[in-house]
Design a protein around this motif. Structure first.
Motif, mmCIF file in Angstrom:
data_model
loop_
_atom_site.group_PDB
_atom_site.id
_atom_site.type_symbol
_atom_site.label_atom_id
_atom_site.label_comp_id
_atom_site.label_asym_id
_atom_site.label_seq_id
_atom_site.Cartn_x
_atom_site.Cartn_y
_atom_site.Cartn_z
ATOM 1 N N VAL A 81 0.929 -1.026 -0.148
ATOM 2 C CA VAL A 81 -0.233 0.466 -0.126
ATOM 3 C C VAL A 81 1.158 1.439 0.230
ATOM 4 C CG1 VAL A 81 -1.433 1.109 1.089
ATOM 5 C CG2 VAL A 81 -2.122 -0.945 1.438
ATOM 6 N N GLY A 133 5.510 5.270 -2.593
ATOM 7 C CA GLY A 133 6.857 6.026 -2.210
ATOM 8 C C GLY A 133 8.218 5.869 -2.183
ATOM 9 N N PRO A 143 11.321 21.981 -3.833
ATOM 10 C CA PRO A 143 11.037 22.882 -3.853
ATOM 11 C C PRO A 143 11.800 23.513 -4.902
ATOM 12 C CG PRO A 143 12.452 21.442 -1.336
ATOM 13 C CD PRO A 143 11.707 20.871 -2.568
ATOM 14 N N ARG A 191 -7.020 4.870 -3.536
ATOM 15 C CA ARG A 191 -6.670 4.614 -1.883
ATOM 16 C C ARG A 191 -7.461 4.044 -1.032
ATOM 17 N NH1 ARG A 191 -4.735 9.090 0.132
ATOM 18 N NH2 ARG A 191 -4.856 10.659 -1.901
ATOM 19 N N GLY A 220 3.069 6.350 4.133
ATOM 20 C CA GLY A 220 3.554 7.361 4.092
ATOM 21 C C GLY A 220 2.875 8.370 5.422
ATOM 22 N N LEU A 255 3.700 20.914 1.005
ATOM 23 C CA LEU A 255 4.676 21.201 -0.302
ATOM 24 C C LEU A 255 5.131 19.671 -0.659
ATOM 25 C CD1 LEU A 255 6.572 22.045 -2.368
ATOM 26 C CD2 LEU A 255 8.278 22.500 -0.517
ATOM 27 N N LEU A 277 -4.660 6.539 6.750
ATOM 28 C CA LEU A 277 -5.051 5.204 7.194
ATOM 29 C C LEU A 277 -4.653 4.837 8.011
ATOM 30 C CD1 LEU A 277 -6.141 2.976 5.720
ATOM 31 C CD2 LEU A 277 -3.914 2.384 4.691
ATOM 32 N N ASP A 283 7.332 6.934 6.944
ATOM 33 C CA ASP A 283 6.749 8.082 7.238
ATOM 34 C C ASP A 283 5.876 7.353 8.228
ATOM 35 O OD1 ASP A 283 9.133 9.443 6.129
ATOM 36 O OD2 ASP A 283 7.693 10.692 5.357
HETATM 37 C C1 LIG Z 1 9.090 19.033 0.552
HETATM 38 C C2 LIG Z 1 9.863 17.699 1.142
HETATM 39 C C3 LIG Z 1 11.452 17.658 0.699
HETATM 40 C C4 LIG Z 1 12.764 16.879 1.260
HETATM 41 N N1 LIG Z 1 13.268 16.431 0.967
HETATM 42 C C5 LIG Z 1 14.212 15.519 1.835
HETATM 43 C C6 LIG Z 1 15.325 15.260 1.535
HETATM 44 O O1 LIG Z 1 16.348 15.707 0.972
HETATM 45 N N2 LIG Z 1 15.640 14.291 1.904
HETATM 46 C C7 LIG Z 1 15.169 12.910 2.903
HETATM 47 O O2 LIG Z 1 15.709 12.035 3.692
HETATM 48 N N3 LIG Z 1 14.094 13.636 2.992
HETATM 49 C C8 LIG Z 1 13.333 13.869 2.974
HETATM 50 N N4 LIG Z 1 11.745 14.120 2.662
HETATM 51 C C9 LIG Z 1 11.487 13.366 3.676
HETATM 52 C C10 LIG Z 1 10.824 12.407 1.939
HETATM 53 O O3 LIG Z 1 10.262 12.665 1.387
HETATM 54 C C11 LIG Z 1 9.953 11.270 3.273
HETATM 55 O O4 LIG Z 1 11.071 10.564 4.159
HETATM 56 C C12 LIG Z 1 9.653 9.854 2.071
HETATM 57 O O5 LIG Z 1 8.554 10.024 0.999
HETATM 58 C C13 LIG Z 1 8.960 8.705 2.552
HETATM 59 O O6 LIG Z 1 8.902 7.730 1.791
HETATM 60 P P1 LIG Z 1 7.441 6.953 1.950
HETATM 61 O O7 LIG Z 1 7.473 5.818 1.218
HETATM 62 O O8 LIG Z 1 7.439 6.989 4.209
HETATM 63 O O9 LIG Z 1 6.781 7.823 2.151
HETATM 64 P P2 LIG Z 1 5.945 9.240 0.572
HETATM 65 O O10 LIG Z 1 6.816 9.029 0.120
HETATM 66 O O11 LIG Z 1 4.874 9.646 0.786
HETATM 67 O O12 LIG Z 1 5.195 7.140 -0.001
HETATM 68 C C14 LIG Z 1 3.747 7.403 0.617
HETATM 69 C C15 LIG Z 1 3.268 6.775 -1.121
HETATM 70 O O13 LIG Z 1 1.717 6.389 0.026
HETATM 71 C C16 LIG Z 1 0.515 6.152 -0.847
HETATM 72 N N5 LIG Z 1 -0.682 6.424 -0.105
HETATM 73 C C17 LIG Z 1 -1.441 7.647 1.080
HETATM 74 N N6 LIG Z 1 -2.554 6.993 1.305
HETATM 75 C C18 LIG Z 1 -2.435 5.692 1.027
HETATM 76 C C19 LIG Z 1 -3.581 4.972 1.039
HETATM 77 N N7 LIG Z 1 -4.647 5.222 2.016
HETATM 78 N N8 LIG Z 1 -3.976 4.229 -0.107
HETATM 79 C C20 LIG Z 1 -2.446 4.026 -0.960
HETATM 80 N N9 LIG Z 1 -1.475 4.843 -1.094
HETATM 81 C C21 LIG Z 1 -1.716 5.653 -0.297
HETATM 82 C C22 LIG Z 1 1.032 8.114 -1.328
HETATM 83 O O14 LIG Z 1 0.707 8.692 -2.429
HETATM 84 C C23 LIG Z 1 2.517 8.408 -1.563
HETATM 85 O O15 LIG Z 1 3.110 7.307 -3.074
HETATM 86 C C24 LIG Z 1 11.183 15.027 1.933
HETATM 87 C C25 LIG Z 1 9.944 15.815 1.930
HETATM 88 C C26 LIG Z 1 8.983 16.422 1.758
HETATM 89 C C27 LIG Z 1 7.573 16.948 1.723
#
Ligand SMILES: Cc1cc2nc3c(=O)[nH]c(=O)nc-3n(C[C@H](O)[C@H](O)[C@H](O)COP(=O)(O)OP(=O)(O)OC[C@H]3O[C@@H](n4cnc5c(N)ncnc54)[C@H](O)[C@@H]3O)c2cc1C
Length: 436
Positions: free
Chosen positions: A7, A10, A49, A78, A111, A129, A270, A302
């Motif tokens: 699910v 990211g 950014p 979703r 995430g 953002l 979620l 996250d």
């Molecule tokens: C502007 C910005 C700059 C950043 N810069 C850095 C950096 O320079 N260095 C660094 O280490 N970290 C950085 N980060 C942090 C980094 O982006 C996050 O830690 C990372 O994206 C986490 O990955 P993830 O897979 O856990 O979640 P995410 O990348 O947020 O992915 C979550 C995924 O789950 C999907 N989703 C959400 N809800 C549901 C649902 N109910 N059902 C199905 N799918 C769902 C979303 O659409 C997405 O595809 C930055 C974050 C931001 C916002």
């Protein structure tokens, strides 16, 4: 056939899917791997950014699932709920139809979303953002306000149109301030107004910008922000947000038509609906990224409170650096739970941060080495080019960097993302309380 459902697409979900499919292929395993997400790409957020600042095109920071994940079925939707007894989940497709899917192993990586506070007017007038819609909206909106200021005859409204308030001076808020300042400078030169008339104000409740990079680099960043004319107000946040002004926590009023809210994140909505244990809005997991009491359910990134084995008692911070590595461990442990290979505990020591501060400047502390100026800029750009998980995107971002080094920024407001598209509810899926 045994099925694994991931699910979220990211950093964590994408890495997990890619690695898991590879492992299963190597073992000739007949296992169905599905990734389900509201979007059909993985978003490389660290460059948002620069998307807002008009340096990098939004398409270049999206990695398509369609040809990025060999052997994985991608489903647009979703996830709304999970039935842990029946091993099923419910999701809504892009046309709002409700559908069901069953799983033998579930990997939860939805995430995080922007952490909102109960500030009057924030959800209505502030924008975050965390998505391409938000980054594109900020760029378009800032430029449109400059264009409107040029034909306005009310001095107070002109000032408001040329004032940008950014709340949150961690690395992403600070990068955004630097990028929007650079965009404003290009816009002023190309549209023919004095750049000094644009105010970029960066607020934070903390007493330091970017505490993540330490005192020395934080001070270096402060000097660059001051040189660029960015006003930093520490120990200050917002009390109210209106369409044409904000009220600060010291009760002063600032006329502004653009408010960006970049104060941090909390677990995806979620997570709170699953009925499982959480810590600070993130799903509790053990060191093998398994959800306690649910041997077939895994989570990371996250959305999960992953114990940090390098700092006992703490959980890993919500960064891409951890999310990517956790995705790899998830793949290994899910495969092991299906009889392929052995499990592993998640352990990773933070390797530092790179922070792009706009033209010619960055700060970075790779492996504890403190860098600023050109060396940091080189390391920052090289790091991103290495970290983007697809060669076509690396190529496109390299060309964008080259173009930025040689030519002026394109000052165009294309209207690709409307004010409605960029609302927290629409772009990030954050549920909003219904108005009475
Ligand atoms: C502007 C910005 C700059 C950043 N810069 C850095 C950096 O320079 N260095 C660094 O280490 N970290 C950085 N980060 C942090 C980094 O982006 C996050 O830690 C990372 O994206 C986490 O990955 P993830 O897979 O856990 O979640 P995410 O990348 O947020 O992915 C979550 C995924 O789950 C999907 N989703 C959400 N809800 C549901 C649902 N109910 N059902 C199905 N799918 C769902 C979303 O659409 C997405 O595809 C930055 C974050 C931001 C916002």
């Amino acid at each position: 056939m045994t099925s694994v459902v991931i699910v979220g697409s990211g950093f964590t979900g994408f890495q997990c899917a890619r690695r898991l499919a590879r492992t299963l292929r190597r073992n000739d395993a007949s296992v169905d791997v599905t990734i389900i997400s509201p979007v059909d790409y993985m978003l490389y957020t660290p460059l948002l950014p620069e998307v807002a600042g008009g340096v990098v095109d939004a398409r270049f920071v999206t990695i398509p699932l369609a040809n990025g994940l060999d052997g994985v079925r991608a489903v647009r939707g979703r996830v709304e709920s999970v039935d842990f007894d029946r091993h099923t989940l419910c999701y809504t497709d892009p046309e709002d139809r409700s559908r069901e899917m069953s799983w033998d192993r579930l990997v939860l990586t939805p995430g995080s979303v922007t952490r909102l506070f109960d500030i009057p007017g924030l959800a209505e007038h502030g924008r975050g953002l965390k998505s391409t819609a938000e980054a594109l909206y900020l760029r378009d909106h800032v430029l449109e306000q400059f264009e409107l200021a040029n034909i306005d005859d009310d001095p107070q409204r002109i000032r408001a149109r040329r004032t940008i308030v950014i709340v949150g001076a961690s690395y992403s808020g600070t990068e955004l301030a630097a990028q929007l300042r650079a965009l404003a400078d290009s816009a002023a030169a190309q549209m023919g107004f004095d750049p000094a008339e644009v105010r970029v104000v960066l607020l934070d409740m903390a007493e330091q910008v970017m505490p993540e990079v330490g005192d020395k680099l934080g001070a270096a960043a402060m000097r660059v922000l001051a040189d660029r004319g960015i006003e930093v107000r520490l120990g200050t946040t917002l009390n109210e947000v209106h369409a044409d002004h904000v009220i600060l926590s010291d009760d002063s009023r600032l006329d502004a038509h653009t408010v960006a809210w970049v104060t941090g994140v909390t677990g995806a909505p979620l997570i709170a609906d699953l009925g499982l244990d959480t810590e600070r809005g993130r799903l509790k997991v053990d060191t093998e990224l398994q959800v306690p009491g649910h041997p077939d359910v895994f989570a990371a990134g996250d959305a999960a409170a992953v114990p940090d084995l390098t700092q006992p008692g703490k959980i890993t911070p919500p960064t891409a650096q951890h999310a990517t590595r956790q995705g790899k461990v998830l793949a290994r442990n899910v495969a092991a739970s299906l009889g392929y290979g052995s499990k592993k505990r998640y352990k990773h020591r933070d390797m530092g941060l790179v922070v792009d501060l706009g033209p010619r400047y960055a700060v970075a502390n790779p492996l504890g080495i403190q860098l600023s100026g050109w060396p940091a800029k080189f390391v920052t750009r090289a790091y991103h080019l290495h970290a983007i998980p697809r060669s076509v995107n690396r190529w496109a971002v390299s060309l964008a960097y080259l173009t930025d080094a040689v030519f002026d920024r394109s000052v165009v407001s294309m209207g690709l993302s409307t004010q409605e598209d960029a609302k927290f509810a629409t772009s990030e899926g954050i549920p909003m309380p219904k108005a009475n």
